[in-house]
Design a protein around this motif. Structure first.
Motif, mmCIF file in Angstrom:
data_model
loop_
_atom_site.group_PDB
_atom_site.id
_atom_site.type_symbol
_atom_site.label_atom_id
_atom_site.label_comp_id
_atom_site.label_asym_id
_atom_site.label_seq_id
_atom_site.Cartn_x
_atom_site.Cartn_y
_atom_site.Cartn_z
ATOM 1 N N GLU A 164 0.829 -1.209 0.000
ATOM 2 C CA GLU A 164 0.000 0.000 0.000
ATOM 3 C C GLU A 164 0.864 1.261 0.000
ATOM 4 O OE1 GLU A 164 -2.391 -0.558 3.453
ATOM 5 O OE2 GLU A 164 -3.874 -1.820 2.413
ATOM 6 N N LYS A 165 1.991 1.197 0.671
ATOM 7 C CA LYS A 165 2.871 2.363 0.764
ATOM 8 C C LYS A 165 3.630 2.612 -0.535
ATOM 9 C CE LYS A 165 6.717 4.281 3.451
ATOM 10 N NZ LYS A 165 7.673 4.044 4.566
ATOM 11 N N THR A 166 4.096 1.549 -1.171
ATOM 12 C CA THR A 166 4.937 1.686 -2.361
ATOM 13 C C THR A 166 4.146 1.652 -3.665
ATOM 14 O OG1 THR A 166 5.316 -0.712 -2.525
ATOM 15 C CG2 THR A 166 6.866 0.581 -1.167
ATOM 16 N N GLY A 167 2.950 1.089 -3.620
ATOM 17 C CA GLY A 167 2.178 0.924 -4.850
ATOM 18 C C GLY A 167 2.715 -0.195 -5.715
ATOM 19 N N LYS A 168 3.554 -1.051 -5.148
ATOM 20 C CA LYS A 168 4.146 -2.166 -5.889
ATOM 21 C C LYS A 168 3.849 -3.470 -5.165
ATOM 22 C CE LYS A 168 8.217 0.585 -7.254
ATOM 23 N NZ LYS A 168 9.702 0.623 -7.183
#
Length: 254
Positions: A125-129
């Protein structure tokens, strides 16, 4: 000065040390209450290092400095253990992929009325990866840094249940921050049961190789055991596993 006179002086100094340490612990208990109320991390590593360094450097006798450093390190360490006993702590679940950390963690958080976090999901969720993409394109070292950074942020929340990744324990600094700010629970499950349920397509760092998974289990099992405070078998049903964890927790966490 004869030996009896020297011993009397030591006794006087020891009495002062004990009384002052008692006062220190009383203040530590007040700090524990404040940190609990304001959702602050349990251990402040920077301040602890500064305390030890300051008193060590204040010693004018270089020969005595190592002893002062060892003494202050012991004082800080024991004070932190006292602090730990007076604060609610995060509960970190470690273990092999497929051991049931997320399932157990969700059920445990409900029983304890705490928030639950899945470390891999938090990172995604934080990195979008996806975890796989981070490892493939950025490298495992970068992924381990993401784990450390995510835990460092999560411990600033109120005490929660956090399910970590299978390889989170491979980072010494991540293990240290978990041990300093919570209770590490090793959720252990027989590797044959893991293989029965494991979806190899969605598990990071695992190849489609039964031999590899057995080898991974053998390599990591001693590490899981050595860094954990509590070891619980997840062999039957989730409710039994959760109850076993709760019974093993310190009374302050129940």
């Amino acid at each position: 000065m004869d030996i009896q006179e020297a011993r009397k002086k030591i006794d006087t100094i020891d009495a002062l040390l004990a009384e002052n340490y008692k006062k220190r612990l009383e203040i530590v208990a007040d700090i524990a209450k404040y940190k609990d109320e304001h959702q602050m991390p349990l251990i402040d590593e920077v301040r602890d290092t500064d305390i030890i360094a300051t008193h060590t450097n204040d010693c004018s006798d270089e020969k005595l400095r190592p002893y002062i450093e060892a003494y202050m390190s012991a004082v800080v360490s024991m004070s932190n253990e006292y602090l730990r006993e007076h604060m609610h702590q995060h509960i970190f679940l470690i273990g092999m992929p497929g051991a049931g950390k997320t399932t157990v963690g969700k059920a445990l958080s409900k029983e304890l009325n705490r928030d639950f976090y899945d470390l891999d999901l938090t990172i995604q969720e934080k990195t979008g990866k996806s975890i796989q993409n981070i490892i493939i394109y950025d490298g495992e070292e970068k992924f381990r840094q993401h784990e450390y950074d995510a835990i460092r942020e999560l411990i600033r929340n109120k005490p929660s249940v956090i399910a970590t990744g299978g390889g989170t324990v491979l980072s010494e600094k991540t293990v240290q921050i978990m041990r300093n700010n919570g209770i590490i629970v090793f959720v252990n499950r027989d590797v044959t049961q893991i293989l029965d349920d494991l979806d190899l397509e969605i598990r990071p760092l695992l190849k489609e190789s039964i031999e590899y998974i057995f080898r991974l289990y053998e390599e990591r099992y001693p590490l899981y055991e050595s860094v954990s405070h509590i070891k619980i078998g997840n062999e039957s049903n989730i409710s039994d596993t959760v109850q076993a964890i709760i019974e093993a927790l310190p009374n302050t966490e129940k």
